[in-house]
Write an enzyme that holds these catalytic residues in place. Structure first.
Site, PDB file in Angstrom:
ATOM      1  N   CYS A  25      38.041  35.041  46.087  1.00 16.71           N
ATOM      2  CA  CYS A  25      37.715  36.106  45.129  1.00 16.71           C
ATOM      3  C   CYS A  25      37.200  37.376  45.807  1.00 16.71           C
ATOM      4  CB  CYS A  25      36.704  35.617  44.105  1.00 16.71           C
ATOM      5  SG  CYS A  25      37.362  34.318  43.045  1.00 16.71           S
ATOM      6  N   HIS A  69      44.545  47.518  32.670  1.00 18.49           N
ATOM      7  CA  HIS A  69      45.230  48.065  33.840  1.00 18.49           C
ATOM      8  C   HIS A  69      44.328  48.991  34.658  1.00 18.49           C
ATOM      9  CE1 HIS A  69      48.664  46.324  31.818  1.00 18.49           C
ATOM     10  NE2 HIS A  69      49.268  46.349  32.990  1.00 18.49           N
ATOM     11  N   GLU A 107      39.598  34.226  32.595  1.00 15.28           N
ATOM     12  CA  GLU A 107      40.395  34.816  33.665  1.00 15.28           C
ATOM     13  C   GLU A 107      41.694  34.050  33.877  1.00 15.28           C
ATOM     14  OE1 GLU A 107      37.016  36.659  36.637  1.00 15.28           O
ATOM     15  OE2 GLU A 107      37.764  34.650  37.051  1.00 15.28           O
TER      16      GLU A 107
END
Length: 117
Positions: A25, A69, A107
């Protein structure tokens, strides 16, 4: 107690730079996020709702304009973990809709973080 929920979706990148460099991550990566807001009430309004789902449209606008985005490191002050995002969205929603009882953020299809005071 009555409970309703609604999902909102967005895609974004992030990087958890505070983690060791060998942590997956810590690398730049992205997710297709799901934000689920939950509202509860002991009684229904005159129309038979906890809250009209249409009233939640400002959350979609907020997500689309600020998160979709985007690179979350540029958007959030706290590390862009699902846990911090759940708290952020909860606080945003609760300021507008006092019936807000929890927010969950996913996620991946198998992982969820929830903020519920």
């Amino acid at each position: 107690m009555f409970r309703i929920s609604k999902e909102f979706h967005f895609s974004a990148s992030h990087q958890l730079t505070h983690l060791p460099t060998d942590h997956q991550c810590a690398r730049l990566h992205g997710h297709n996020y799901i934000v689920m807001v939950e509202l509860t009430a002991e009684s229904l309004d005159a129309d038979g709702f906890v809250r009209d789902y249409h009233d939640l449209a400002p959350l979609k606008t907020y997500i689309d304009e600020r998160f979709d985005h985007r690179h979350l490191n540029d958007v959030m002050e706290a590390p862009s973990t699902a846990e911090n995002m759940a708290r952020h969205f909860f606080e945003w929603c609760r300021a507008r809709w006092p019936e807000t009882s929890a927010v969950r953020v996913s996620e991946t299809p198998k992982t969820w973080a929830e903020y519920r005071p």
